[in-house]
Write a protein that holds these residues in place. Structure first.
Motif, PDB file in Angstrom:
ATOM      1  N   ALA A 142       0.854  -1.194   0.000  1.00 12.27           N
ATOM      2  CA  ALA A 142       0.000   0.000   0.000  1.00 12.27           C
ATOM      3  C   ALA A 142       0.887   1.241   0.000  1.00 12.27           C
ATOM      4  N   TRP A 143       1.714   1.353  -1.034  1.00 10.88           N
ATOM      5  CA  TRP A 143       2.668   2.463  -1.065  1.00 10.88           C
ATOM      6  C   TRP A 143       1.975   3.830  -1.121  1.00 10.88           C
ATOM      7  N   GLU A 144       0.712   3.862  -1.623  1.00 11.40           N
ATOM      8  CA  GLU A 144       0.001   5.146  -1.663  1.00 11.40           C
ATOM      9  C   GLU A 144      -0.208   5.730  -0.275  1.00 11.40           C
ATOM     10  N   GLN A 145      -0.262   4.844   0.752  1.00 12.64           N
ATOM     11  CA  GLN A 145      -0.464   5.330   2.113  1.00 12.64           C
ATOM     12  C   GLN A 145       0.829   5.826   2.747  1.00 12.64           C
ATOM     13  N   GLY A 146       1.968   5.515   2.124  1.00 10.43           N
ATOM     14  CA  GLY A 146       3.250   5.950   2.680  1.00 10.43           C
ATOM     15  C   GLY A 146       3.770   7.243   2.097  1.00 10.43           C
ATOM     16  N   ILE A 147       3.068   7.765   1.098  1.00 11.65           N
ATOM     17  CA  ILE A 147       3.498   9.016   0.476  1.00 11.65           C
ATOM     18  C   ILE A 147       2.313   9.954   0.355  1.00 11.65           C
ATOM     19  N   GLN A 148       2.609  11.195   0.085  1.00  9.64           N
ATOM     20  CA  GLN A 148       1.582  12.190  -0.191  1.00  9.64           C
ATOM     21  C   GLN A 148       2.085  13.067  -1.340  1.00  9.64           C
ATOM     22  N   LEU A 149       1.289  13.180  -2.387  1.00  9.38           N
ATOM     23  CA  LEU A 149       1.648  13.984  -3.554  1.00  9.38           C
ATOM     24  C   LEU A 149       0.829  15.274  -3.565  1.00  9.38           C
ATOM     25  N   TYR A 150       1.507  16.386  -3.828  1.00  8.44           N
ATOM     26  CA  TYR A 150       0.837  17.686  -3.925  1.00  8.44           C
ATOM     27  C   TYR A 150       1.070  18.230  -5.331  1.00  8.44           C
ATOM     28  N   VAL A 151       0.009  18.405  -6.073  1.00  7.60           N
ATOM     29  CA  VAL A 151       0.099  18.973  -7.417  1.00  7.60           C
ATOM     30  C   VAL A 151       0.035  20.496  -7.296  1.00  7.60           C
ATOM     31  N   VAL A 152       1.096  21.170  -7.683  1.00  6.62           N
ATOM     32  CA  VAL A 152       1.183  22.624  -7.480  1.00  6.62           C
ATOM     33  C   VAL A 152       1.420  23.384  -8.775  1.00  6.62           C
ATOM     34  N   SER A 153       1.356  22.709  -9.912  1.00  8.80           N
ATOM     35  CA  SER A 153       1.557  23.391 -11.184  1.00  8.80           C
ATOM     36  C   SER A 153       0.752  22.673 -12.254  1.00  8.80           C
ATOM     37  N   GLU A 154       0.796  23.234 -13.460  1.00  6.05           N
ATOM     38  CA  GLU A 154       0.098  22.634 -14.588  1.00  6.05           C
ATOM     39  C   GLU A 154       1.052  21.881 -15.511  1.00  6.05           C
ATOM     40  N   ASP A 155       2.216  21.542 -15.004  1.00  4.53           N
ATOM     41  CA  ASP A 155       3.199  20.810 -15.798  1.00  4.53           C
ATOM     42  C   ASP A 155       2.646  19.419 -16.136  1.00  4.53           C
ATOM     43  N   GLU A 156       2.557  19.123 -17.427  1.00  4.80           N
ATOM     44  CA  GLU A 156       1.994  17.847 -17.858  1.00  4.80           C
ATOM     45  C   GLU A 156       2.895  16.659 -17.512  1.00  4.80           C
ATOM     46  N   ARG A 157       4.141  16.949 -17.153  1.00  6.56           N
ATOM     47  CA  ARG A 157       5.059  15.872 -16.789  1.00  6.56           C
ATOM     48  C   ARG A 157       4.734  15.273 -15.428  1.00  6.56           C
ATOM     49  N   GLN A 158       3.810  15.872 -14.692  1.00  9.97           N
ATOM     50  CA  GLN A 158       3.399  15.314 -13.410  1.00  9.97           C
ATOM     51  C   GLN A 158       2.789  13.921 -13.582  1.00  9.97           C
ATOM     52  N   GLU A 159       1.970  13.769 -14.622  1.00 11.38           N
ATOM     53  CA  GLU A 159       1.363  12.459 -14.865  1.00 11.38           C
ATOM     54  C   GLU A 159       2.432  11.412 -15.170  1.00 11.38           C
TER      55      GLU A 159
END
Length: 417
Positions: A142-159
C-alpha cells in the motif's frame, strides 16, 4: 598631437583613482580566472541525474534544481534506504530534478503547512512527502499510504512522474515476492538486476548554430563571464578619466588655448582616442602579467588569445565611456552613466547567469550588448573553433564604427547648442 597624448598620459598616471582601475581591477579578474570552481548555473545533463539536497524545508527548489526538467521537491521524513533508492531511480531517469529536504521530527500537519507555502513561494512542478511509515507501507503493498503527492503546477510531466513512480513500486513489489520482506535483501536484488542491464549513457547533441560544452568548458565559460564583468568596469572608468580630462580642459578654457595653436578639433579628439587605446594596451598587459603568475591556470584559452579578446572588448568600452563623458559634459553624470551601462549590459549579456530560459525579447536584447558577442566568441575558442577570431574583429569594428558615428553627430549637435 603627440605632445597632447604624452601630456594626458602623464596626468593620468599621477591620478590614484586611475591607477586603482589600471592595477587592481585586472588583479581581481585574474583571481577569478584562477579559481577552481564548479558552476551550477551552466550545467550539463549529467548534473540533473542526482538527488539535490536542500539545507532547510524553507529553501526553494527552483534555485537549485534543473529548470529544464520537472522539479520535484521532496519532504523526506523516513530517511530510509528505500526512500533513497526510490529518489535516485527517479533522478537517474533524467526527466525529473529531485530536490530533497529533511522533515524528520515534523508532524504531517506541519509538513502540509510547508507544502501550502511552497505551492505559492516555490516553482516546483510537484511536491512529494515520504511519511515516517513509508517502508512499512511499501512492504504491505500500500505504497500510496506511505506518500503524499501535492500537485502545485500545470506541468503535464506530473502524470509521467506518477506513472514512473507507480512502475517503480511495482518492480519493488515483484522483487519482494521473491526476496522476502528484508529491505536490504530487496535493495541488493534490485542492484544486481541493474548491473545486468545495458549501461545507459547521456549524449548532448547540438542543434543548428548551437555549441555543446563539456562540464569543464562550462566552468571555464562561467569564470570568463565573471572576469569580463569585472574587467569591463575597469575599462569603462579608465575611459571616463580620459573624458574627465576633456571636460576639465573645456571648463578651464584649456581647449580654447589648444585650438589657438592651429590644432584641428578632429586631431584633438583623435589624440584622446589614442590615449584610451594606450590605456587598453596597458590594462591588457597588466592582466597578462597577473595571469602569467597563476600556477596551473585553467581558462581553456591560451593567454595570448584571451588577452586579445580582453583588448578588443576594452577598446569598445573605453571608446564608449569616452564618448559618454564628452557628450554629457559633467564628470558626476558621466560616472553614473557608465556605471549604469556596465551593470545593465553585464546583466543582459548573461555574464552572471544564463539567459537560456528567458523570453525571446530578452534573448534578442542581449545581442545588443558587446559582452554577449564576446562570450559567444569565447565559446568558439573554448571548443577550438578559430572562427571566433573573425567574430571578434567584425564585432569590434562594428561597435567602433557605431560609436564614432553617434559621437560625431552628438558632438556637432552639442557644438551648435
Amino acid at each position: 598631437m603627440i605632445s597632447l597624448i604624452r601630456m594626458n598620459l602623464k596626468l593620468l598616471l599621477r591620478n590614484k583613482g586611475f591607477l586603482f582601475f589600471l592595477l587592481v581591477i585586472p588583479a581581481i579578474s585574474a583571481v577569478i580566472l584562477g579559481l577552481k570552481t564548479n558552476t551550477t548555473a551552466f550545467s550539463d545533463t549529467e548534473s540533473g541525474n542526482v538527488v539535490l539536497e536542500l539545507g532547510d524545508p524553507s529553501d526553494r527548489a527552483v534555485y537549485l534544481g534543473n529548470t529544464s526538467a520537472c522539479i520535484i521537491k521532496v519532504y523526506d521524513a523516513s530517511e530510509s534506504d528505500l526512500s533513497e533508492y526510490v529518489l535516485n531511480e527517479m533522478a537517474e531517469s533524467g526527466m525529473f530534478s529531485i530536490c530533497r529536504c529533511d522533515v524528520s521530527g515534523l508532524t504531517e500537519e506541519e509538513v502540509e503547512e510547508i507544502a501550502k507555502r511552497d505551492a505559492y513561494d516555490d516553482r516546483a512542478g510537484m511536491l512529494l512527502y515520504f511519511k515516517e511509515g513509508f517502508d512499512e507501507a511499501v512492504l504491505d503493498g500500500a505504497w500510496e499510504q506511505g506518500i503524499q503527492l501535492y500537485v502545485v503546477s500545470e506541468d503535464e510531466r506530473q502524470e509521467l512522474f506518477v506513472s514512473e513512480l507507480a512502475g517503480l513500486f511495482g518492480r519493488i513489489r515483484q522483487v519482494q515476492s521473491l526476496a522476502g520482506d528484508d529491505i536490504s535483501v530487496i535493495l541488493d536484488t534490485l542492484a544486481g538486476i541493474r548491473q545486468n542491464m545495458p549501461e545507459k549513457s547521456v549524449v548532448n547533441l547540438a542543434g543548428r548554430e548551437e555549441l555543446v560544452l563539456t562540464q569543464q568548458q562550462t566552468n571555464q565559460r562561467s569564470r570568463i563571464g565573471y572576469a569580463f564583468a569585472i574587467i569591463t568596469l575597469g575599462f569603462l572608468f579608465c575611459g571616463v578619466y580620459v573624458a574627465h580630462s576633456v571636460i576639465e580642459e573645456q571648463n578651464n578654457r584649456v581647449f580654447t588655448r589648444i585650438m589657438l595653436t592651429k590644432i584641428k578639433g578632429r586631431d584633438y579628439f583623435i589624440s584622446k582616442f589614442v590615449v584610451a587605446l594606450v590605456i587598453c594596451v596597458l590594462q591588457t598587459m597588466v592582466l597578462a602579467v597577473y595571469l602569467s603568475l597563476i600556477q596551473k591556470l585553467d581558462m581553456g584559452i591560451n593567454i595570448v588569445s584571451f588577452c586579445l579578446v580582453i583588448f578588443l572588448l576594452g577598446l569598445i568600452f573605453s571608446a564608449l565611456s569616452l564618448l559618454v563623458g564628452v557628450l554629457l559634459g559633467d564628470a558626476m553624470s558621466a560616472n553614473y552613466a557608465v556605471f549604469s551601462i556596465w551593470s545593465i549590459s553585464a546583466l543582459l549579456a548573461g555574464l552572471y547567469f544564463p539567459l537560456n530560459d528567458t523570453t525571446q525579447f530578452l534573448k534578442a536584447l542581449s545581442y545588443l550588448m558587446p559582452q554577449k558577442w564576446f562570450m559567444d566568441a569565447s565559446e568558439l575558442l573554448l571548443t577550438g573553433d578559430k572562427s571566433g577570431y573573425s567574430v571578434l574583429l567584425c564585432v569590434t569594428a562594428a561597435y567602433l564604427i557605431m560609436i564614432i558615428s553617434v559621437g560625431g553627430v552628438g558632438l556637432k549637435i552639442k557644438r551648435y547648442e
